[in-house]
Motif scaffolding. Structure first.
Motif, PDB file in Angstrom:
ATOM      1  N   ARG A 179       0.837  -1.206   0.000  1.00 15.68           N
ATOM      2  CA  ARG A 179       0.000   0.000   0.000  1.00 15.68           C
ATOM      3  C   ARG A 179       0.859   1.238   0.000  1.00 15.68           C
ATOM      4  O   ARG A 179       2.036   1.201   0.335  1.00 15.68           O
ATOM      5  N   ILE A 180       0.204   2.312  -0.318  1.00 16.47           N
ATOM      6  CA  ILE A 180       0.887   3.600  -0.240  1.00 16.47           C
ATOM      7  C   ILE A 180       0.032   4.544   0.579  1.00 16.47           C
ATOM      8  O   ILE A 180      -1.195   4.435   0.595  1.00 16.47           O
ATOM      9  N   GLN A 181       0.696   5.394   1.258  1.00 17.30           N
ATOM     10  CA  GLN A 181      -0.022   6.325   2.106  1.00 17.30           C
ATOM     11  C   GLN A 181       0.595   7.691   1.921  1.00 17.30           C
ATOM     12  O   GLN A 181       1.820   7.816   1.831  1.00 17.30           O
ATOM     13  N   GLN A 182      -0.256   8.681   1.866  1.00 14.85           N
ATOM     14  CA  GLN A 182       0.278  10.017   1.650  1.00 14.85           C
ATOM     15  C   GLN A 182       0.663  10.650   2.975  1.00 14.85           C
ATOM     16  O   GLN A 182      -0.032  10.498   3.967  1.00 14.85           O
ATOM     17  N   ARG A 183       1.747  11.344   2.926  1.00 16.07           N
ATOM     18  CA  ARG A 183       2.146  12.104   4.106  1.00 16.07           C
ATOM     19  C   ARG A 183       2.042  13.573   3.733  1.00 16.07           C
ATOM     20  O   ARG A 183       1.435  13.932   2.735  1.00 16.07           O
ATOM     21  N   LEU A 193       4.545   6.955   1.970  1.00 13.81           N
ATOM     22  CA  LEU A 193       4.977   5.847   2.803  1.00 13.81           C
ATOM     23  C   LEU A 193       4.473   4.579   2.129  1.00 13.81           C
ATOM     24  O   LEU A 193       3.334   4.535   1.666  1.00 13.81           O
ATOM     25  N   THR A 248       3.761   0.541   2.632  1.00 13.62           N
ATOM     26  CA  THR A 248       3.662  -0.516   3.630  1.00 13.62           C
ATOM     27  C   THR A 248       3.507  -1.859   2.944  1.00 13.62           C
ATOM     28  O   THR A 248       2.796  -1.973   1.939  1.00 13.62           O
ATOM     29  N   HIS A 256      -1.944  -1.780  -3.911  1.00 13.24           N
ATOM     30  CA  HIS A 256      -3.088  -0.891  -3.704  1.00 13.24           C
ATOM     31  C   HIS A 256      -2.673   0.538  -3.989  1.00 13.24           C
ATOM     32  O   HIS A 256      -1.518   0.823  -4.268  1.00 13.24           O
ATOM     33  N   GLY A 257      -3.645   1.382  -3.813  1.00 16.03           N
ATOM     34  CA  GLY A 257      -3.355   2.800  -4.024  1.00 16.03           C
ATOM     35  C   GLY A 257      -3.573   3.168  -5.476  1.00 16.03           C
ATOM     36  O   GLY A 257      -3.963   2.360  -6.288  1.00 16.03           O
ATOM     37  N   PHE A 258      -3.300   4.406  -5.788  1.00 21.03           N
ATOM     38  CA  PHE A 258      -3.651   4.942  -7.080  1.00 21.03           C
ATOM     39  C   PHE A 258      -2.661   4.543  -8.140  1.00 21.03           C
ATOM     40  O   PHE A 258      -1.541   4.190  -7.892  1.00 21.03           O
ATOM     41  N   GLU A 285      -8.422   1.867  -0.445  1.00 17.23           N
ATOM     42  CA  GLU A 285      -7.350   1.787  -1.420  1.00 17.23           C
ATOM     43  C   GLU A 285      -6.378   2.952  -1.268  1.00 17.23           C
ATOM     44  O   GLU A 285      -5.181   2.788  -1.434  1.00 17.23           O
ATOM     45  N   MET A 286      -6.918   4.107  -0.969  1.00 16.92           N
ATOM     46  CA  MET A 286      -6.042   5.263  -0.905  1.00 16.92           C
ATOM     47  C   MET A 286      -5.394   5.390   0.457  1.00 16.92           C
ATOM     48  O   MET A 286      -4.463   6.173   0.633  1.00 16.92           O
ATOM     49  N   GLY A 287      -5.893   4.624   1.409  1.00 19.98           N
ATOM     50  CA  GLY A 287      -5.288   4.655   2.728  1.00 19.98           C
ATOM     51  C   GLY A 287      -5.479   5.960   3.448  1.00 19.98           C
ATOM     52  O   GLY A 287      -4.612   6.380   4.201  1.00 19.98           O
ATOM     53  N   THR A 288      -6.600   6.600   3.208  1.00 21.68           N
ATOM     54  CA  THR A 288      -6.878   7.848   3.907  1.00 21.68           C
ATOM     55  C   THR A 288      -8.267   7.792   4.518  1.00 21.68           C
ATOM     56  O   THR A 288      -8.939   6.769   4.479  1.00 21.68           O
ATOM     57  N   ASN A 310      -5.783   9.321 -10.499  1.00 23.08           N
ATOM     58  CA  ASN A 310      -5.716   8.361  -9.410  1.00 23.08           C
ATOM     59  C   ASN A 310      -7.086   7.773  -9.129  1.00 23.08           C
ATOM     60  O   ASN A 310      -7.234   6.558  -8.971  1.00 23.08           O
ATOM     61  N   ILE A 368      -8.412   3.780  -9.510  1.00 16.81           N
ATOM     62  CA  ILE A 368      -9.024   3.020  -8.430  1.00 16.81           C
ATOM     63  C   ILE A 368     -10.431   2.600  -8.816  1.00 16.81           C
ATOM     64  O   ILE A 368     -10.850   1.467  -8.563  1.00 16.81           O
ATOM     65  N   ARG A 382     -10.343  -0.336 -10.978  1.00 17.34           N
ATOM     66  CA  ARG A 382     -10.139  -1.573 -10.224  1.00 17.34           C
ATOM     67  C   ARG A 382     -11.429  -1.987  -9.520  1.00 17.34           C
ATOM     68  O   ARG A 382     -11.767  -3.166  -9.447  1.00 17.34           O
ATOM     69  N   PHE A 398      -3.544  -2.222   6.726  1.00 16.80           N
ATOM     70  CA  PHE A 398      -2.723  -1.484   7.684  1.00 16.80           C
ATOM     71  C   PHE A 398      -2.637  -0.021   7.283  1.00 16.80           C
ATOM     72  O   PHE A 398      -2.349   0.302   6.135  1.00 16.80           O
ATOM     73  N   VAL A 442       0.447   8.624  10.471  1.00 17.22           N
ATOM     74  CA  VAL A 442       1.071   9.721   9.742  1.00 17.22           C
ATOM     75  C   VAL A 442       0.741  11.010  10.462  1.00 17.22           C
ATOM     76  O   VAL A 442      -0.373  11.183  10.952  1.00 17.22           O
TER      77      VAL A 442
END
Lengths: 112, 273
Positions: free
Chosen positions: A33-37, A43, A45, A110-112, B187-190, B210, B214, B217, B262, B266
Protein backbone atom coordinates in the motif's frame (compact mmCIF):
# COMPACT_ATOMS: atom_id res chain seq x y z
CA UNK A 1 -17.41 -49.06 14.38
CA UNK A 2 -14.62 -51.02 12.81
CA UNK A 3 -15.70 -49.86 9.41
CA UNK A 4 -15.51 -46.28 10.45
CA UNK A 5 -12.03 -46.73 11.81
CA UNK A 6 -10.94 -48.15 8.53
CA UNK A 7 -12.59 -45.32 6.66
CA UNK A 8 -10.59 -42.65 8.39
CA UNK A 9 -6.89 -43.24 8.05
CA UNK A 10 -5.13 -41.37 10.78
CA UNK A 11 -1.95 -40.59 8.96
CA UNK A 12 -3.73 -38.70 6.24
CA UNK A 13 -4.76 -35.19 6.93
CA UNK A 14 -7.49 -34.27 4.47
CA UNK A 15 -6.92 -30.59 5.02
CA UNK A 16 -3.20 -30.65 4.45
CA UNK A 17 -3.56 -29.57 0.86
CA UNK A 18 -6.03 -26.90 1.67
CA UNK A 19 -3.78 -25.54 4.38
CA UNK A 20 -0.82 -25.48 2.07
CA UNK A 21 -2.65 -23.80 -0.73
CA UNK A 22 -4.27 -21.41 1.67
CA UNK A 23 -0.90 -20.29 2.92
CA UNK A 24 0.77 -20.00 -0.42
CA UNK A 25 -2.09 -19.85 -2.85
CA UNK A 26 -4.78 -17.49 -3.83
CA UNK A 27 -5.93 -16.49 -0.43
CA UNK A 28 -2.89 -15.04 1.24
CA UNK A 29 -2.06 -11.91 -0.58
CA UNK A 30 0.83 -9.66 0.14
CA UNK A 31 -0.60 -6.18 0.20
CA UNK A 32 1.55 -3.32 -0.83
CA UNK A 33 0.00 0.00 0.00
CA UNK A 34 0.89 3.60 -0.24
CA UNK A 35 -0.02 6.33 2.11
CA UNK A 36 0.28 10.02 1.65
CA UNK A 37 2.15 12.10 4.11
CA UNK A 38 2.60 15.80 4.19
CA UNK A 39 3.71 17.41 0.98
CA UNK A 40 4.81 15.03 -1.70
CA UNK A 41 6.13 12.52 0.76
CA UNK A 42 4.65 9.12 1.00
CA UNK A 43 4.98 5.85 2.80
CA UNK A 44 4.88 2.33 1.49
CA UNK A 45 3.66 -0.52 3.63
CA UNK A 46 4.10 -4.20 2.95
CA UNK A 47 1.67 -6.39 4.78
CA UNK A 48 1.06 -10.10 4.76
CA UNK A 49 4.48 -11.58 4.18
CA UNK A 50 4.89 -15.06 5.56
CA UNK A 51 5.61 -15.21 9.25
CA UNK A 52 8.58 -17.49 8.77
CA UNK A 53 10.54 -14.83 7.01
CA UNK A 54 12.92 -12.69 8.93
CA UNK A 55 11.44 -9.27 8.45
CA UNK A 56 14.55 -7.57 9.69
CA UNK A 57 16.72 -9.17 7.05
CA UNK A 58 14.30 -8.40 4.28
CA UNK A 59 14.09 -4.85 5.48
CA UNK A 60 17.82 -4.50 5.57
CA UNK A 61 18.19 -5.62 1.99
CA UNK A 62 15.31 -3.52 0.82
CA UNK A 63 16.68 -0.46 2.48
CA UNK A 64 20.03 -0.97 0.89
CA UNK A 65 18.56 -1.65 -2.51
CA UNK A 66 16.23 1.31 -2.73
CA UNK A 67 18.25 3.70 -0.63
CA UNK A 68 15.42 4.49 1.70
CA UNK A 69 14.77 4.11 5.33
CA UNK A 70 12.14 1.94 6.84
CA UNK A 71 11.19 -0.15 9.78
CA UNK A 72 9.12 -3.05 10.95
CA UNK A 73 5.93 -2.14 12.73
CA UNK A 74 4.07 -4.54 14.96
CA UNK A 75 0.37 -4.27 14.48
CA UNK A 76 -2.05 -5.88 16.90
CA UNK A 77 -4.21 -7.51 14.27
CA UNK A 78 -2.03 -7.76 11.23
CA UNK A 79 1.24 -8.78 12.79
CA UNK A 80 4.42 -7.35 11.42
CA UNK A 81 4.31 -4.78 8.69
CA UNK A 82 7.24 -3.35 6.80
CA UNK A 83 7.21 0.38 6.31
CA UNK A 84 9.36 2.15 3.80
CA UNK A 85 9.86 5.77 3.04
CA UNK A 86 8.70 6.99 -0.29
CA UNK A 87 6.69 5.38 -3.03
CA UNK A 88 8.43 2.03 -3.34
CA UNK A 89 5.49 -0.03 -4.52
CA UNK A 90 6.95 -1.06 -7.84
CA UNK A 91 10.37 -1.58 -6.37
CA UNK A 92 9.18 -3.69 -3.50
CA UNK A 93 6.99 -5.93 -5.62
CA UNK A 94 9.83 -6.42 -8.07
CA UNK A 95 12.21 -7.15 -5.23
CA UNK A 96 9.93 -9.70 -3.61
CA UNK A 97 9.39 -11.49 -6.87
CA UNK A 98 13.05 -11.53 -7.79
CA UNK A 99 14.09 -12.74 -4.39
CA UNK A 100 11.56 -15.55 -4.67
CA UNK A 101 9.78 -14.63 -1.50
CA UNK A 102 6.40 -14.16 -3.08
CA UNK A 103 4.89 -15.14 -6.37
CA UNK A 104 3.69 -12.49 -8.67
CA UNK A 105 0.02 -13.35 -8.46
CA UNK A 106 0.07 -13.15 -4.71
CA UNK A 107 1.05 -9.53 -4.65
CA UNK A 108 -1.63 -6.92 -4.57
CA UNK A 109 -0.62 -3.37 -5.09
CA UNK A 110 -3.09 -0.89 -3.70
CA UNK A 111 -3.36 2.80 -4.02
CA UNK A 112 -3.65 4.94 -7.08
CA UNK B 1 -23.01 3.17 -59.38
CA UNK B 2 -24.11 0.14 -61.29
CA UNK B 3 -21.71 -1.97 -59.35
CA UNK B 4 -22.98 -0.63 -56.11
CA UNK B 5 -26.53 -1.40 -56.96
CA UNK B 6 -25.53 -4.88 -57.79
CA UNK B 7 -23.94 -5.27 -54.41
CA UNK B 8 -26.95 -3.75 -52.88
CA UNK B 9 -29.15 -6.41 -54.34
CA UNK B 10 -26.89 -9.14 -53.15
CA UNK B 11 -26.89 -7.74 -49.71
CA UNK B 12 -30.64 -7.57 -49.60
CA UNK B 13 -30.90 -11.12 -50.69
CA UNK B 14 -28.58 -12.31 -48.02
CA UNK B 15 -30.13 -10.43 -45.17
CA UNK B 16 -33.71 -9.45 -45.35
CA UNK B 17 -33.62 -8.48 -41.72
CA UNK B 18 -31.22 -5.70 -42.41
CA UNK B 19 -33.85 -3.92 -44.38
CA UNK B 20 -35.84 -3.36 -41.23
CA UNK B 21 -33.24 -1.11 -39.73
CA UNK B 22 -33.06 1.38 -42.53
CA UNK B 23 -33.74 1.33 -46.24
CA UNK B 24 -30.48 0.88 -47.99
CA UNK B 25 -29.64 3.88 -50.03
CA UNK B 26 -26.15 4.49 -51.30
CA UNK B 27 -26.58 8.20 -50.95
CA UNK B 28 -27.34 7.92 -47.26
CA UNK B 29 -24.32 5.93 -46.37
CA UNK B 30 -23.03 8.26 -43.74
CA UNK B 31 -26.34 8.51 -42.02
CA UNK B 32 -26.59 4.85 -41.49
CA UNK B 33 -23.36 4.58 -39.60
CA UNK B 34 -24.61 6.81 -36.85
CA UNK B 35 -27.25 4.64 -35.25
CA UNK B 36 -24.84 1.75 -35.30
CA UNK B 37 -22.53 3.65 -33.03
CA UNK B 38 -25.00 5.16 -30.72
CA UNK B 39 -27.44 2.36 -30.19
CA UNK B 40 -25.44 0.28 -27.71
CA UNK B 41 -24.59 3.29 -25.67
CA UNK B 42 -28.21 4.12 -25.23
CA UNK B 43 -29.09 0.58 -24.45
CA UNK B 44 -26.66 0.46 -21.64
CA UNK B 45 -28.63 3.26 -20.06
CA UNK B 46 -25.57 5.35 -19.62
CA UNK B 47 -26.35 8.99 -19.77
CA UNK B 48 -25.15 10.03 -23.16
CA UNK B 49 -25.44 13.70 -22.44
CA UNK B 50 -22.11 13.74 -20.72
CA UNK B 51 -19.09 14.54 -22.68
CA UNK B 52 -17.13 11.41 -23.29
CA UNK B 53 -13.77 12.86 -23.93
CA UNK B 54 -12.04 10.50 -21.62
CA UNK B 55 -14.14 7.45 -21.18
CA UNK B 56 -13.46 4.65 -18.80
CA UNK B 57 -13.55 1.78 -21.17
CA UNK B 58 -13.47 -1.38 -19.18
CA UNK B 59 -13.40 -3.95 -21.91
CA UNK B 60 -12.57 -2.96 -25.39
CA UNK B 61 -14.10 -4.60 -28.34
CA UNK B 62 -12.20 -6.81 -30.69
CA UNK B 63 -13.26 -4.93 -33.74
CA UNK B 64 -10.01 -3.31 -34.64
CA UNK B 65 -7.87 -6.34 -34.14
CA UNK B 66 -10.36 -8.42 -36.02
CA UNK B 67 -10.44 -6.12 -38.98
CA UNK B 68 -6.69 -6.02 -39.10
CA UNK B 69 -6.50 -9.76 -39.07
CA UNK B 70 -9.00 -10.05 -41.83
CA UNK B 71 -7.09 -7.80 -44.13
CA UNK B 72 -3.76 -9.38 -43.50
CA UNK B 73 -4.99 -12.88 -43.97
CA UNK B 74 -6.68 -12.15 -47.22
CA UNK B 75 -3.84 -11.31 -49.52
CA UNK B 76 -1.54 -14.30 -49.20
CA UNK B 77 -4.51 -16.59 -49.58
CA UNK B 78 -5.46 -15.20 -52.91
CA UNK B 79 -2.10 -14.83 -54.52
CA UNK B 80 -1.65 -18.46 -55.38
CA UNK B 81 -5.12 -18.97 -56.74
CA UNK B 82 -6.10 -18.48 -60.35
CA UNK B 83 -6.70 -15.14 -62.00
CA UNK B 84 -10.40 -15.01 -61.57
CA UNK B 85 -10.43 -15.45 -57.86
CA UNK B 86 -7.57 -13.05 -57.49
CA UNK B 87 -9.69 -10.40 -59.08
CA UNK B 88 -12.47 -11.15 -56.72
CA UNK B 89 -10.08 -10.97 -53.83
CA UNK B 90 -8.99 -7.54 -54.90
CA UNK B 91 -12.55 -6.45 -54.98
CA UNK B 92 -13.04 -7.72 -51.50
CA UNK B 93 -10.04 -5.83 -50.32
CA UNK B 94 -11.52 -2.73 -51.82
CA UNK B 95 -14.73 -3.17 -49.98
CA UNK B 96 -12.93 -3.62 -46.72
CA UNK B 97 -10.94 -0.53 -47.41
CA UNK B 98 -14.11 1.41 -47.95
CA UNK B 99 -15.46 0.14 -44.72
CA UNK B 100 -12.46 1.29 -42.83
CA UNK B 101 -12.60 4.70 -44.35
CA UNK B 102 -15.78 5.22 -42.46
CA UNK B 103 -18.08 5.09 -45.47
CA UNK B 104 -20.28 3.00 -43.33
CA UNK B 105 -21.71 -0.01 -45.04
CA UNK B 106 -19.93 -3.26 -45.55
CA UNK B 107 -20.60 -4.06 -49.13
CA UNK B 108 -21.10 -7.72 -49.34
CA UNK B 109 -19.22 -8.96 -52.30
CA UNK B 110 -18.23 -12.42 -51.34
CA UNK B 111 -14.97 -13.68 -52.70
CA UNK B 112 -16.37 -17.08 -53.56
CA UNK B 113 -18.94 -15.69 -55.95
CA UNK B 114 -18.21 -16.50 -59.53
CA UNK B 115 -15.82 -19.29 -58.67
CA UNK B 116 -16.69 -22.75 -57.50
CA UNK B 117 -14.06 -23.07 -54.84
CA UNK B 118 -14.83 -23.83 -51.25
CA UNK B 119 -15.54 -21.14 -48.72
CA UNK B 120 -12.74 -20.39 -46.39
CA UNK B 121 -13.13 -20.13 -42.70
CA UNK B 122 -11.84 -16.60 -42.44
CA UNK B 123 -14.22 -15.38 -45.08
CA UNK B 124 -17.23 -17.03 -43.53
CA UNK B 125 -16.27 -15.70 -40.15
CA UNK B 126 -15.98 -12.23 -41.56
CA UNK B 127 -19.36 -12.57 -43.19
CA UNK B 128 -21.02 -13.69 -40.01
CA UNK B 129 -19.51 -10.83 -38.07
CA UNK B 130 -20.58 -8.32 -40.65
CA UNK B 131 -24.14 -9.56 -40.55
CA UNK B 132 -24.15 -9.64 -36.80
CA UNK B 133 -22.70 -6.20 -36.55
CA UNK B 134 -25.36 -4.73 -38.74
CA UNK B 135 -28.36 -6.48 -37.30
CA UNK B 136 -27.62 -6.37 -33.62
CA UNK B 137 -24.31 -4.77 -32.84
CA UNK B 138 -24.39 -5.60 -29.15
CA UNK B 139 -23.90 -9.27 -29.95
CA UNK B 140 -20.92 -8.83 -32.21
CA UNK B 141 -18.47 -8.49 -29.38
CA UNK B 142 -17.42 -4.97 -30.11
CA UNK B 143 -18.97 -1.85 -28.67
CA UNK B 144 -19.26 -3.61 -25.39
CA UNK B 145 -17.86 -0.89 -23.29
CA UNK B 146 -19.08 0.94 -20.32
CA UNK B 147 -18.88 4.59 -20.84
CA UNK B 148 -18.36 6.48 -17.67
CA UNK B 149 -17.73 10.07 -17.09
CA UNK B 150 -14.26 10.97 -15.95
CA UNK B 151 -14.11 11.85 -12.29
CA UNK B 152 -14.21 15.54 -11.56
CA UNK B 153 -11.91 16.47 -8.78
CA UNK B 154 -11.44 19.72 -6.94
CA UNK B 155 -8.94 20.72 -4.34
CA UNK B 156 -10.30 21.93 -1.08
CA UNK B 157 -7.57 23.90 0.57
CA UNK B 158 -4.30 22.14 0.08
CA UNK B 159 -4.84 18.93 1.93
CA UNK B 160 -8.25 17.77 0.90
CA UNK B 161 -9.64 16.61 -2.38
CA UNK B 162 -13.28 16.77 -3.38
CA UNK B 163 -14.67 14.18 -5.74
CA UNK B 164 -17.54 16.07 -7.31
CA UNK B 165 -19.43 13.59 -9.44
CA UNK B 166 -19.06 10.74 -7.01
CA UNK B 167 -22.80 10.20 -6.74
CA UNK B 168 -23.23 10.18 -10.48
CA UNK B 169 -20.62 7.54 -10.89
CA UNK B 170 -22.16 5.44 -8.16
CA UNK B 171 -25.46 5.66 -9.95
CA UNK B 172 -24.03 4.63 -13.28
CA UNK B 173 -22.41 1.65 -11.62
CA UNK B 174 -25.55 0.85 -9.62
CA UNK B 175 -23.62 0.61 -6.41
CA UNK B 176 -24.20 1.94 -2.94
CA UNK B 177 -22.14 5.08 -2.39
CA UNK B 178 -21.07 3.72 0.97
CA UNK B 179 -19.58 0.65 -0.62
CA UNK B 180 -17.72 2.62 -3.25
CA UNK B 181 -16.57 5.04 -0.64
CA UNK B 182 -15.16 2.40 1.66
CA UNK B 183 -13.33 0.89 -1.26
CA UNK B 184 -11.86 4.18 -2.36
CA UNK B 185 -10.77 5.11 1.11
CA UNK B 186 -9.30 1.71 1.81
CA UNK B 187 -7.35 1.79 -1.42
CA UNK B 188 -6.04 5.26 -0.90
CA UNK B 189 -5.29 4.65 2.73
CA UNK B 190 -6.88 7.85 3.91
CA UNK B 191 -10.01 9.02 5.56
CA UNK B 192 -12.87 10.92 4.05
CA UNK B 193 -16.56 11.55 4.13
CA UNK B 194 -19.52 12.72 2.13
CA UNK B 195 -20.31 16.37 2.41
CA UNK B 196 -23.61 18.22 2.25
CA UNK B 197 -23.91 18.08 -1.52
CA UNK B 198 -23.13 14.39 -1.57
CA UNK B 199 -19.62 14.92 -2.74
CA UNK B 200 -16.79 12.84 -1.47
CA UNK B 201 -14.17 14.69 0.47
CA UNK B 202 -10.93 12.80 0.83
CA UNK B 203 -7.96 13.74 2.90
CA UNK B 204 -4.82 14.02 0.87
CA UNK B 205 -3.98 15.21 -2.58
CA UNK B 206 -5.14 13.11 -5.47
CA UNK B 207 -5.31 13.66 -9.18
CA UNK B 208 -8.35 12.65 -11.22
CA UNK B 209 -6.21 9.97 -12.77
CA UNK B 210 -5.72 8.36 -9.41
CA UNK B 211 -9.43 8.18 -8.85
CA UNK B 212 -9.88 6.77 -12.28
CA UNK B 213 -7.41 3.99 -11.67
CA UNK B 214 -9.02 3.02 -8.43
CA UNK B 215 -12.50 3.16 -9.89
CA UNK B 216 -11.35 0.96 -12.71
CA UNK B 217 -10.14 -1.57 -10.22
CA UNK B 218 -13.40 -1.29 -8.34
CA UNK B 219 -15.36 -1.93 -11.49
CA UNK B 220 -13.29 -4.92 -12.39
CA UNK B 221 -13.71 -6.40 -8.98
CA UNK B 222 -17.20 -5.45 -7.92
CA UNK B 223 -19.16 -4.53 -11.02
CA UNK B 224 -18.15 -6.47 -14.07
CA UNK B 225 -19.64 -9.92 -14.49
CA UNK B 226 -16.97 -12.53 -14.95
CA UNK B 227 -18.95 -14.54 -17.42
CA UNK B 228 -20.28 -12.03 -19.90
CA UNK B 229 -18.31 -8.90 -18.96
CA UNK B 230 -21.45 -6.86 -18.68
CA UNK B 231 -21.61 -4.16 -16.04
CA UNK B 232 -25.28 -4.82 -15.48
CA UNK B 233 -24.95 -6.50 -12.13
CA UNK B 234 -26.37 -6.35 -8.65
CA UNK B 235 -24.36 -6.54 -5.47
CA UNK B 236 -26.22 -8.05 -2.58
CA UNK B 237 -25.28 -9.02 0.91
CA UNK B 238 -26.26 -12.40 2.25
CA UNK B 239 -25.09 -13.65 5.61
CA UNK B 240 -22.28 -11.15 5.80
CA UNK B 241 -21.02 -12.17 2.38
CA UNK B 242 -21.22 -10.06 -0.70
CA UNK B 243 -22.55 -11.67 -3.83
CA UNK B 244 -22.52 -10.31 -7.32
CA UNK B 245 -25.33 -11.37 -9.60
CA UNK B 246 -25.38 -10.58 -13.27
CA UNK B 247 -28.60 -9.25 -14.73
CA UNK B 248 -27.69 -10.19 -18.26
CA UNK B 249 -26.54 -13.77 -17.98
CA UNK B 250 -27.75 -14.65 -14.50
CA UNK B 251 -24.43 -15.88 -13.23
CA UNK B 252 -23.30 -15.05 -9.75
CA UNK B 253 -20.09 -14.96 -7.81
CA UNK B 254 -18.94 -13.96 -4.41
CA UNK B 255 -16.71 -10.98 -4.00
CA UNK B 256 -14.23 -10.24 -1.28
CA UNK B 257 -15.26 -7.85 1.42
CA UNK B 258 -13.39 -4.58 1.58
CA UNK B 259 -10.66 -4.55 4.12
CA UNK B 260 -8.85 -1.42 5.03
CA UNK B 261 -5.56 -3.07 5.86
CA UNK B 262 -2.72 -1.48 7.68
CA UNK B 263 -2.75 2.27 7.97
CA UNK B 264 0.42 3.70 9.29
CA UNK B 265 0.41 6.53 11.64
CA UNK B 266 1.07 9.72 9.74
CA UNK B 267 1.42 13.17 11.10
CA UNK B 268 2.39 14.66 14.34
CA UNK B 269 2.16 12.58 17.40
CA UNK B 270 0.75 14.10 20.48
CA UNK B 271 2.95 14.32 23.46
CA UNK B 272 0.53 12.35 25.58
CA UNK B 273 0.44 9.17 23.60
Amino acid sequence: MVDIDVGIPTAFDPFAEAKDSGAAGAKEYVHIRIQQRNGKKSLTTVQGLKKEFSYEKILKDVKKEFCCNGNVVHDKELGKVIQLQGDQRKNVSQFLINAGLVKKDQIKIHGF
Amino acid sequence: MDDEENQNQIKDEVKDDAADIAPFDPTKKKKKKKPVIQDPVEEESVDTLAEKTESLSVSDGLETSFAGLKKKKKKPVHTDLDDESENVGDELDDTIGEDEEGEGIVLQQYPWEGSDRDYEYEELLGRVFNILRENNPELAGDRRRTVMRPPQVLREGTKKTVFVNFMDLCKTMHRQPEHVMTFLLAEMGTSGSLDGQQRLVVKGRFAPKNFEGILRRYINEYVICNGCKSPDTILSKENRLFFLRCEKCGSGRSVAPIKAGFVARVGRRKAGT
